[in-house]
Design a protein around this motif. Structure first.
Motif, PDB file in Angstrom:
ATOM      1  N   HIS A  45     -14.289  33.838  36.927  1.00  0.00           N
ATOM      2  CA  HIS A  45     -14.144  33.030  38.153  1.00  0.00           C
ATOM      3  C   HIS A  45     -13.195  31.843  37.890  1.00  0.00           C
ATOM      4  O   HIS A  45     -12.239  31.630  38.635  1.00  0.00           O
ATOM      5  N   GLU A  46     -13.449  31.119  36.798  1.00  0.00           N
ATOM      6  CA  GLU A  46     -12.613  29.946  36.478  1.00  0.00           C
ATOM      7  C   GLU A  46     -11.180  30.351  36.150  1.00  0.00           C
ATOM      8  O   GLU A  46     -10.245  29.624  36.474  1.00  0.00           O
ATOM      9  N   HIS A  49      -9.095  30.411  39.242  1.00  0.00           N
ATOM     10  CA  HIS A  49      -8.575  29.087  39.630  1.00  0.00           C
ATOM     11  C   HIS A  49      -7.406  28.708  38.722  1.00  0.00           C
ATOM     12  O   HIS A  49      -6.374  28.219  39.182  1.00  0.00           O
ATOM     13  N   ASN A 131     -21.210  29.604  44.969  1.00  0.00           N
ATOM     14  CA  ASN A 131     -19.951  28.853  44.957  1.00  0.00           C
ATOM     15  C   ASN A 131     -19.340  28.686  46.341  1.00  0.00           C
ATOM     16  O   ASN A 131     -18.504  27.812  46.544  1.00  0.00           O
ATOM     17  N   ASP A 139     -16.843  25.455  45.247  1.00  0.00           N
ATOM     18  CA  ASP A 139     -15.602  25.828  45.940  1.00  0.00           C
ATOM     19  C   ASP A 139     -15.717  25.627  47.454  1.00  0.00           C
ATOM     20  O   ASP A 139     -14.778  25.168  48.094  1.00  0.00           O
TER      21      ASP A 139
HETATM   22 ZN   LIG Z   1     -14.812  28.015  41.632  1.00  0.00          ZN
END
Ligand SMILES: [Zn+2]
Length: 289
Positions: A45-46, A49, A131, A139
């Motif tokens: 997930h990170e 980003h 999230n 997020d």
């Molecule tokens: Zn995130």
């Protein structure tokens, strides 16, 4: 000798104390597989980003990982276009789609046991949904702040985000309590979120000046202009807290029946270059001459 720069250089990754606590709990309670799945999903997930931010050449300070999510700290501070930041924010949740694909593939190939598949599915869905909650610093909370920034000044958008985050966080917790008891891990997450919001609230002015300093030093090209209306006796802070992202400002100063205007550059110069922190709106006219 040629020195090759790696294609993707990872920034420092910090493990939040809360994640260490979970890791120790997982070792003690023998739920290590669960932790490995959660950790892998959070890292992927990170990375979403991170790669999106890198594609826009953002400067990234570090990535902090905590249970059920993480935070990527950058050096941008609101100086990038809102659309760009929106894309970097949604790039994390988008990773969960291909994780579903991997889980499906593993099921199809029969490489994972049904209990692992079930666990992976459950965590991929819960981390994604968690999230997406409109709560800062998740997020969903960032999207809420970005959307508020399109309508409101930077500082107001931050205040709206924090107030909404705390209300929604408490409402979600109460709903959980109504249907079930709150497990310790959820209580820890709620406390963590509330503390993050408290910190953000206390740092409101610092964050505003960091945003303004970035604007003053980088002078981003802003195609849209919008007015800021003030009275001649209004303070610098009253003017500066009306600054918006994605907008260049003309500051209209009303003095009795007269009205004058100065460009935002005059205002930022007065504050950051000439240190006119105590100046009034009418003093800007003199500085502009
Ligand atoms: Zn995130």
């Amino acid at each position: 000798m040629n020195v090759h720069k790696p294609l993707v250089s990872l920034p420092p990754i910090r493990i939040h104390p809360i994640l260490w606590l979970f890791a120790i709990t997982a070792i003690v309670t023998g739920t290590f597989m669960e932790l490995t799945i959660i950790f892998s999903i959070v890292v992927i997930h990170e990375l979403g980003h991170y790669l999106a931010a890198k594609s826009y050449h953002w400067r990234i300070r570090k990535i902090s990982l905590w249970v059920f999510g993480g935070v990527m700290e950058t050096e941008e501070h609101g100086s990038r276009p809102i659309e760009q930041e929106l894309w970097v924010t949604v790039a994390g949740p988008l990773q969960h789609i291909w994780i579903y694909g991997v889980i499906w593939l593993m099921t199809y190939l029969g490489w994972w046991s049904s209990s692992i598949v079930e666990m992976a599915l459950q965590y991929n869905t819960s981390i994604l949904l968690f999230n997406l909650l409109p709560i800062w610093p998740l997020d969903g909370g960032k999207v809420l702040q970005l959307l508020s920034s399109t309508l409101k000044p930077y500082r107001t958008a931050q205040s709206i985000t924090i107030v909404c985050s705390v209300i929604i966080c408490l409402l979600v917790s109460l709903t959980f309590m109504f249907f079930d008891t709150l497990p310790l891990s959820t209580v820890m997450l709620v406390v963590f979120i509330l503390l993050e919001n408290r910190l953000e609230w206390k740092q409101r002015n610092y964050l505003l000046f960091r945003f303004l300093l970035k604007r003053y030093s980088e002078k981003p090209t802003l195609s849209k202009t919008s007015p800021i209306l003030v009275q001649s006796y209004d303070s610098m802070f009253q003017i500066l807290k009306q600054f918006r992202r994605n907008r260049h400002h003309h500051i209209f100063i009303k003095d009795g029946k007269e009205s004058m205007w100065v460009d935002e550059d005059t205002c930022l110069d007065a504050y950051f270059a000439f240190k006119q922190h105590q100046a009034k709106a009418k003093d800007l006219v003199r500085l502009a001459e």
